[in-house]
Design a protein around this motif. Structure first.
Motif, PDB file in Angstrom:
ATOM      1  N   TYR A  25       0.812  -1.208   0.000  1.00  0.00           N
ATOM      2  CA  TYR A  25       0.000   0.000   0.000  1.00  0.00           C
ATOM      3  C   TYR A  25       0.854   1.271   0.000  1.00  0.00           C
ATOM      4  O   TYR A  25       0.497   2.277  -0.620  1.00  0.00           O
ATOM      5  N   ARG A  26       1.989   1.255   0.659  1.00  0.00           N
ATOM      6  CA  ARG A  26       2.847   2.443   0.691  1.00  0.00           C
ATOM      7  C   ARG A  26       3.437   2.743  -0.686  1.00  0.00           C
ATOM      8  O   ARG A  26       3.813   3.878  -0.973  1.00  0.00           O
ATOM      9  N   ALA A  27       3.507   1.723  -1.537  1.00  0.00           N
ATOM     10  CA  ALA A  27       4.022   1.925  -2.895  1.00  0.00           C
ATOM     11  C   ALA A  27       2.938   2.339  -3.879  1.00  0.00           C
ATOM     12  O   ALA A  27       3.217   2.609  -5.043  1.00  0.00           O
ATOM     13  N   SER A  28       1.692   2.437  -3.416  1.00  0.00           N
ATOM     14  CA  SER A  28       0.570   2.623  -4.335  1.00  0.00           C
ATOM     15  C   SER A  28       0.318   4.082  -4.727  1.00  0.00           C
ATOM     16  O   SER A  28      -0.297   4.347  -5.751  1.00  0.00           O
ATOM     17  N   GLY A  29       0.735   5.020  -3.895  1.00  0.00           N
ATOM     18  CA  GLY A  29       0.501   6.432  -4.194  1.00  0.00           C
ATOM     19  C   GLY A  29      -0.843   6.950  -3.747  1.00  0.00           C
ATOM     20  O   GLY A  29      -0.984   8.118  -3.398  1.00  0.00           O
ATOM     21  N   ALA A  71      -2.433   0.583  16.101  1.00  0.00           N
ATOM     22  CA  ALA A  71      -2.176  -0.327  14.980  1.00  0.00           C
ATOM     23  C   ALA A  71      -0.983   0.285  14.241  1.00  0.00           C
ATOM     24  O   ALA A  71      -1.160   1.088  13.328  1.00  0.00           O
ATOM     25  N   PRO A  72       0.241  -0.062  14.655  1.00  0.00           N
ATOM     26  CA  PRO A  72       1.432   0.641  14.163  1.00  0.00           C
ATOM     27  C   PRO A  72       1.589   0.671  12.648  1.00  0.00           C
ATOM     28  O   PRO A  72       1.931   1.724  12.080  1.00  0.00           O
ATOM     29  N   ASN A  73       1.358  -0.454  11.967  1.00  0.00           N
ATOM     30  CA  ASN A  73       1.517  -0.463  10.510  1.00  0.00           C
ATOM     31  C   ASN A  73       0.460   0.391   9.834  1.00  0.00           C
ATOM     32  O   ASN A  73       0.750   1.140   8.896  1.00  0.00           O
ATOM     33  N   LEU A  74      -0.758   0.261  10.308  1.00  0.00           N
ATOM     34  CA  LEU A  74      -1.850   1.068   9.755  1.00  0.00           C
ATOM     35  C   LEU A  74      -1.589   2.551  10.001  1.00  0.00           C
ATOM     36  O   LEU A  74      -1.813   3.388   9.114  1.00  0.00           O
ATOM     37  N   GLN A  75      -1.100   2.889  11.174  1.00  0.00           N
ATOM     38  CA  GLN A  75      -0.808   4.286  11.479  1.00  0.00           C
ATOM     39  C   GLN A  75       0.282   4.833  10.575  1.00  0.00           C
ATOM     40  O   GLN A  75       0.154   5.944  10.031  1.00  0.00           O
ATOM     41  N   ALA A  76       1.367   4.074  10.411  1.00  0.00           N
ATOM     42  CA  ALA A  76       2.457   4.535   9.544  1.00  0.00           C
ATOM     43  C   ALA A  76       1.967   4.771   8.125  1.00  0.00           C
ATOM     44  O   ALA A  76       2.369   5.746   7.470  1.00  0.00           O
ATOM     45  N   LEU A  77       1.091   3.899   7.648  1.00  0.00           N
ATOM     46  CA  LEU A  77       0.562   4.024   6.297  1.00  0.00           C
ATOM     47  C   LEU A  77      -0.349   5.235   6.164  1.00  0.00           C
ATOM     48  O   LEU A  77      -0.200   6.050   5.239  1.00  0.00           O
ATOM     49  N   LEU A  78      -1.290   5.376   7.075  1.00  0.00           N
ATOM     50  CA  LEU A  78      -2.284   6.447   6.951  1.00  0.00           C
ATOM     51  C   LEU A  78      -1.709   7.819   7.271  1.00  0.00           C
ATOM     52  O   LEU A  78      -2.302   8.838   6.916  1.00  0.00           O
ATOM     53  N   GLU A  79      -0.546   7.866   7.918  1.00  0.00           N
ATOM     54  CA  GLU A  79       0.125   9.133   8.176  1.00  0.00           C
ATOM     55  C   GLU A  79       1.247   9.418   7.178  1.00  0.00           C
ATOM     56  O   GLU A  79       1.918  10.454   7.275  1.00  0.00           O
ATOM     57  N   ASP A  80       1.430   8.521   6.212  1.00  0.00           N
ATOM     58  CA  ASP A  80       2.480   8.683   5.202  1.00  0.00           C
ATOM     59  C   ASP A  80       2.092   9.794   4.229  1.00  0.00           C
ATOM     60  O   ASP A  80       1.104   9.682   3.497  1.00  0.00           O
ATOM     61  N   ALA A  81       2.894  10.852   4.187  1.00  0.00           N
ATOM     62  CA  ALA A  81       2.584  12.005   3.335  1.00  0.00           C
ATOM     63  C   ALA A  81       2.669  11.681   1.857  1.00  0.00           C
ATOM     64  O   ALA A  81       2.165  12.446   1.026  1.00  0.00           O
ATOM     65  N   ILE A 103      -4.619   7.852  15.114  1.00  0.00           N
ATOM     66  CA  ILE A 103      -4.043   8.064  13.787  1.00  0.00           C
ATOM     67  C   ILE A 103      -4.421   9.446  13.279  1.00  0.00           C
ATOM     68  O   ILE A 103      -5.592   9.823  13.284  1.00  0.00           O
ATOM     69  N   ARG A 104      -3.424  10.195  12.798  1.00  0.00           N
ATOM     70  CA  ARG A 104      -3.644  11.522  12.240  1.00  0.00           C
ATOM     71  C   ARG A 104      -3.486  11.426  10.725  1.00  0.00           C
ATOM     72  O   ARG A 104      -2.377  11.533  10.186  1.00  0.00           O
ATOM     73  N   VAL A 105      -4.566  11.189  10.047  1.00  0.00           N
ATOM     74  CA  VAL A 105      -4.523  10.902   8.612  1.00  0.00           C
ATOM     75  C   VAL A 105      -4.101  12.119   7.807  1.00  0.00           C
ATOM     76  O   VAL A 105      -4.576  13.231   8.044  1.00  0.00           O
ATOM     77  N   GLN A 106      -3.241  11.891   6.832  1.00  0.00           N
ATOM     78  CA  GLN A 106      -2.850  12.917   5.867  1.00  0.00           C
ATOM     79  C   GLN A 106      -2.117  12.225   4.724  1.00  0.00           C
ATOM     80  O   GLN A 106      -1.551  11.160   4.927  1.00  0.00           O
ATOM     81  N   PRO A 107      -2.115  12.799   3.516  1.00  0.00           N
ATOM     82  CA  PRO A 107      -3.039  13.817   3.002  1.00  0.00           C
ATOM     83  C   PRO A 107      -4.387  13.176   2.648  1.00  0.00           C
ATOM     84  O   PRO A 107      -4.498  11.951   2.577  1.00  0.00           O
TER      85      PRO A 107
END
Length: 213
Positions: A25-29, A71-81, A103-107
């Motif tokens: 998912y982190r590679a998806s854009g 949920a550390p992995n989910l958090q890292a993903l959903l906070e990935d700019a 989780i602080r979602v962005q963007p």
């Protein structure tokens, strides 16, 4: 209208994404994201399920147990700019993720806000109507009001409903962006998306009339 097809890939996780799906998912854009909760009141009604979908129609449903607060992995993903998160009525989902998992979602891209800004020819801005018009798919909303708290016993129909609510967000987002560009409202939309986390924080703290006279 066509019925939803089966997703190209589908996985259910307990508590968090695994490393492989997180990297996928982190590679998806961009990702379509949705949540299911016990109700509509943040702080009272807990987060139960988080659904994600990428452009290759890979769907993951993450079941959130009662009392779980991270949920550390989910958090890292959903906070990935570097990864845009696409919601329908982002204000609710962003608040649910902040309240339930910190989780602080962005963007953010919100298809409901975009629809209201550019589909001014219709009062119908719900996800079902939006997906019908923009993708030709008829979503089944029968499982919308059901008990999501029994996360270990969710039915196939509940999981299919949850998955489909995330699967068509990216297609809708792309068409809405084209319309916003055509009508010269894309920058206005982006400014609206930027304040979604603020609106979510106000909702969590039960402030409802801050901007009224």
């Amino acid at each position: 209208m066509a019925s939803p097809s089966e997703p190209a890939a589908f996985q259910v996780f307990d508590g968090d994404l695994d490393a492989a799906w997180t990297e996928r998912y982190r590679a998806s854009g961009a990702l379509g994201v949705d949540t299911e909760t016990m109700g509509l009141v943040h702080g009272r009604d807990r987060l139960c399920l988080v659904q994600l979908c990428d452009r290759e129609d890979g769907v993951a449903c993450v079941r959130i147990a009662r009392g779980q607060d991270s949920a550390p992995n989910l958090q890292a993903l959903l906070e990935d700019a570097a990864v845009e998160k696409v919601f329908h009525f982002a204000r609710f989902d962003v608040a649910a993720l902040a309240c339930g998992l910190g989780i602080r979602v962005q963007p953010i891209f919100c298809t409901k806000v975009a629809s209201r800004l550019v589909r001014t020819y219709t009062p119908r801005h719900g996800l079902k109507d939006l997906v019908n018009e923009l993708t030709g798919v008829e979503l089944d909303k029968q499982a919308q009001s059901s008990d999501w708290g029994r996360v270990d016993e969710l039915s196939d129909s509940q999981l299919a409903y949850a998955a489909n609510d995330a699967r068509y967000l990216l297609s809708a987002r792309d068409q809405l962006e084209q319309m916003l560009r055509r009508e010269e409202r894309l920058e206005l939309a982006r400014r609206c998306f930027a304040v979604v986390p603020l609106m979510a924080d106000l909702d969590i703290q039960r402030f409802t009339q801050v901007f009224e006279h």
